[in-house]
Design a protein around this motif. Sequence first.
Motif, short mmCIF file in Angstrom:
data_model
loop_
_atom_site.label_atom_id
_atom_site.label_comp_id
_atom_site.label_asym_id
_atom_site.label_seq_id
_atom_site.Cartn_x
_atom_site.Cartn_y
_atom_site.Cartn_z
N ARG A 63 0.82 -1.22 0.00
CA ARG A 63 0.00 0.00 0.00
C ARG A 63 0.85 1.26 0.00
O ARG A 63 0.38 2.34 -0.34
N SER A 64 2.13 1.13 0.39
CA SER A 64 2.98 2.33 0.41
C SER A 64 3.39 2.73 -1.01
O SER A 64 3.87 3.84 -1.24
N PHE A 65 3.22 1.86 -1.99
CA PHE A 65 3.50 2.26 -3.38
C PHE A 65 2.37 3.16 -3.88
O PHE A 65 1.21 2.94 -3.50
N PRO A 66 2.69 4.16 -4.70
CA PRO A 66 1.63 5.05 -5.20
C PRO A 66 0.50 4.27 -5.88
O PRO A 66 -0.66 4.62 -5.75
N GLU A 67 0.84 3.22 -6.58
CA GLU A 67 -0.18 2.46 -7.30
C GLU A 67 -0.74 1.31 -6.47
O GLU A 67 -1.56 0.54 -6.95
N GLY A 68 -0.21 1.13 -5.24
CA GLY A 68 -0.71 0.07 -4.38
C GLY A 68 -0.62 -1.31 -5.02
O GLY A 68 0.41 -1.66 -5.58
N TYR A 69 -1.73 -2.02 -4.96
CA TYR A 69 -1.74 -3.39 -5.49
C TYR A 69 -1.63 -3.43 -7.01
O TYR A 69 -1.41 -4.47 -7.60
N ASN A 70 -1.83 -2.26 -7.64
CA ASN A 70 -1.73 -2.24 -9.10
C ASN A 70 -0.33 -1.93 -9.59
O ASN A 70 -0.11 -1.71 -10.78
N THR A 71 0.63 -1.88 -8.67
CA THR A 71 2.02 -1.65 -9.06
C THR A 71 2.49 -2.82 -9.91
O THR A 71 2.33 -3.98 -9.53
N VAL A 72 3.07 -2.47 -11.07
CA VAL A 72 3.59 -3.54 -11.93
C VAL A 72 4.99 -3.90 -11.46
O VAL A 72 5.82 -3.02 -11.22
N VAL A 73 5.25 -5.19 -11.30
CA VAL A 73 6.58 -5.63 -10.86
C VAL A 73 7.24 -6.44 -11.96
O VAL A 73 6.69 -6.60 -13.04
N GLY A 74 8.41 -6.96 -11.65
CA GLY A 74 9.09 -7.79 -12.63
C GLY A 74 9.96 -6.94 -13.53
O GLY A 74 10.23 -5.78 -13.23
N GLU A 75 10.37 -7.55 -14.64
CA GLU A 75 11.35 -6.91 -15.50
C GLU A 75 10.93 -5.53 -16.00
O GLU A 75 11.72 -4.63 -16.11
N ARG A 76 9.64 -5.36 -16.27
CA ARG A 76 9.20 -4.09 -16.83
C ARG A 76 8.67 -3.12 -15.78
O ARG A 76 8.18 -2.06 -16.09
N GLY A 77 8.69 -3.51 -14.52
CA GLY A 77 8.07 -2.66 -13.51
C GLY A 77 8.99 -2.33 -12.37
O GLY A 77 10.22 -2.33 -12.51
N VAL A 78 8.37 -2.04 -11.22
CA VAL A 78 9.13 -1.67 -10.03
C VAL A 78 9.96 -2.87 -9.56
O VAL A 78 9.48 -4.00 -9.58
N ALA A 79 11.19 -2.58 -9.16
CA ALA A 79 12.01 -3.67 -8.64
C ALA A 79 11.76 -3.78 -7.15
O ALA A 79 11.92 -2.81 -6.41
N LEU A 80 11.33 -4.94 -6.70
CA LEU A 80 11.09 -5.15 -5.27
C LEU A 80 12.38 -5.68 -4.64
O LEU A 80 13.19 -6.32 -5.31
N SER A 81 12.51 -5.41 -3.34
CA SER A 81 13.68 -5.98 -2.64
C SER A 81 13.44 -7.48 -2.45
O SER A 81 12.30 -7.95 -2.60
N GLY A 82 14.50 -8.19 -2.08
CA GLY A 82 14.37 -9.64 -1.89
C GLY A 82 13.28 -9.98 -0.88
O GLY A 82 12.46 -10.87 -1.11
#
Length: 606
Positions: free
Chosen positions: A486-505
């Motif tokens: 929820r702390s991401f601006p897009e919340g659950y709609n944040t795109v992750v993976g190669e084309r999106g936000v990089a998450l920590s381990g």
Amino acid sequence: ARCQEATVPAVPEPAQPRPEPTFDWSVFWTFLRPQILALSAAVVLALGAALLNVHIPVLLGQLVNVVAHCTRGHISSYLQEVRHPALRLLTVYCLQGLLTFGYIALLARVGEQVAGSMRKALFTSLLQQDVAFFDANRTGQLVNRLTADIQEFKSSFKLAISQGLRSSTQTAGCFVSLYLLSPKLTGLLLVALPVLVAAGALIGAFLRSLSRRAQEQVAKATGVADEALGNVRTVRAFAMEDRQAGLYCAEVDRAGWLNERLGLGIAAFQGLSNLALNGIVLGTIFVGGSLMAGDELSPGDLMSFLVASQTVQRSMANMSILLGQVVRGLSAGARVFELLTLEPSVALRGGKSIPSHSLLGRICFHHVSFSYPTRPGYLVLQDFTLTLPPCKTVAIVGPSGGGKSTVAALLERFYEPTQGTITLDGHDISSLDPSWLRGQVIGFISQEPVLFGTTIMENIRFGKPGASDAEVYAAARLANADDFIRSFPEGYNTVVGERGVALSGGQKQRVAIARALLKDPAVLILDEATSALDAQSEKVVQEALDRAASGRTVLLIAHRLSTIRGADLIVVLAQGRVAEAGTHEELLRRGGLYAELIRRQTKDKS
Ligand code: ADP
């Protein structure tokens, strides 16, 4: 840990290259059948266009005769006389254009439909293959089958229909003209051509095998690039850029060398065939001259014969090039069909399932022995027996390479035991529906979770495709992931993976835990789930895992012994067997392998 890793045997070599598969026409027919109407129409139109092509020179000749006739003085009647043949020619031109348009458009449609359905079927079939299949085949090569091979097959198929029909019709048509002009000369031509065609076929076969090797080499180079680019972090971390570049260069050079040899072969082939074709012209004039001397042939006929035989030669040369292309296409198609018809040893679906209200989650390994299909001689597990009681946590520890992850892989039915059985609540898991087992019973959390290039929401929903948003949020809360998501601006709609936000381990791991918890699994496998994390993330993830574990049968594969103290049972796995089993205290008291591992790990830390 370094010493332990040094004992891990090298990764097995990929399987030996298989013999070239043969093209399976019946499989091809299943793809072609839905398109048969469009294809037949295309064939008819292409045939029509080719016949018109044979006819056009005749009409052109007639028009030229009329024009020549008129220019000798009858200018006044020119328009009138020329109109009829000119209009006829114009009509034929228009018709030819129309037919050409029709067959190319239809063929494009048929080609795309066939290629599309082949791609879809191949992808579906690939996804169903055993995990062992992926151990033995590189991803790059499989992706090549989906893209390059199907593309090659499609273009040769289209060429075979369009050019093949045109060339063969023209050849046949012109042979008729040749025969009408001079049966004797045509007979001679018919003797000379098969000899040349046979020689050509021989060289062609050699060139094709060369071409196949070159293609395989190109695929190999692509595989190296794919692996290096896909694992760029590891390459960077080991400063292996130069080495990887060197490896790639070597493969590319080899591919280049093979392709150059192929080019040389093709060049020699072309040169020789030109020589042969020109020889035929010379021979025709030579023999034709003698026929002329005997008044069997007029100079005009000889001229027409030469022109028509040139057309035949051009068409036949075209066909021989086409043949090479078709053979390449067939072998590309054969490679695709080989994978298409491959049956996995464990089907994805089918078998019993246990109703969820009576599912306890008791798992037993009975005298299981196992060796990986890619390394048949090497027993990873030997006579391995273990019971995971319902709602208890069993930890497996032991030296790396001892077979801990293999236990988890067998439980997931990624592989089948070589001997022995694994049961869930008394049912042999080989009699249970694998998709039910994997999709609803077992939650698997590995050391390096993989997220797909889509939103966090969809990534979590991967665990249970029909889950509501509320279920996803609940799973994320259970996994300690809700807050950071929820702390991401897009919340659950944040795109992750190669084309999106990089998450920590740690964040990735928590998303993966939420994904596994969403299906509310009765059995949870944690394969070194926290060993890739720093101390801070480990704490948060561990909390999530502890919460997730309650009320489930948990198989904990552990590297760090600190995380398993609370386990109900600890099993030490060494050389594929259970060397010791008991609680932390019991094992410490016994002073055996476990006590030694603990001692070593405490020493490492200090
Ligand atoms: P652990 O989890 O205890 O470190 P693993 O179960 O990963 O051990 O591996 C046990 C042995 O099996 C090792 O020798 C490893 O090299 C081998 N192995 C693991 N995975 C494969 C595989 N996919 N194909 C062939 N051998 C494998």
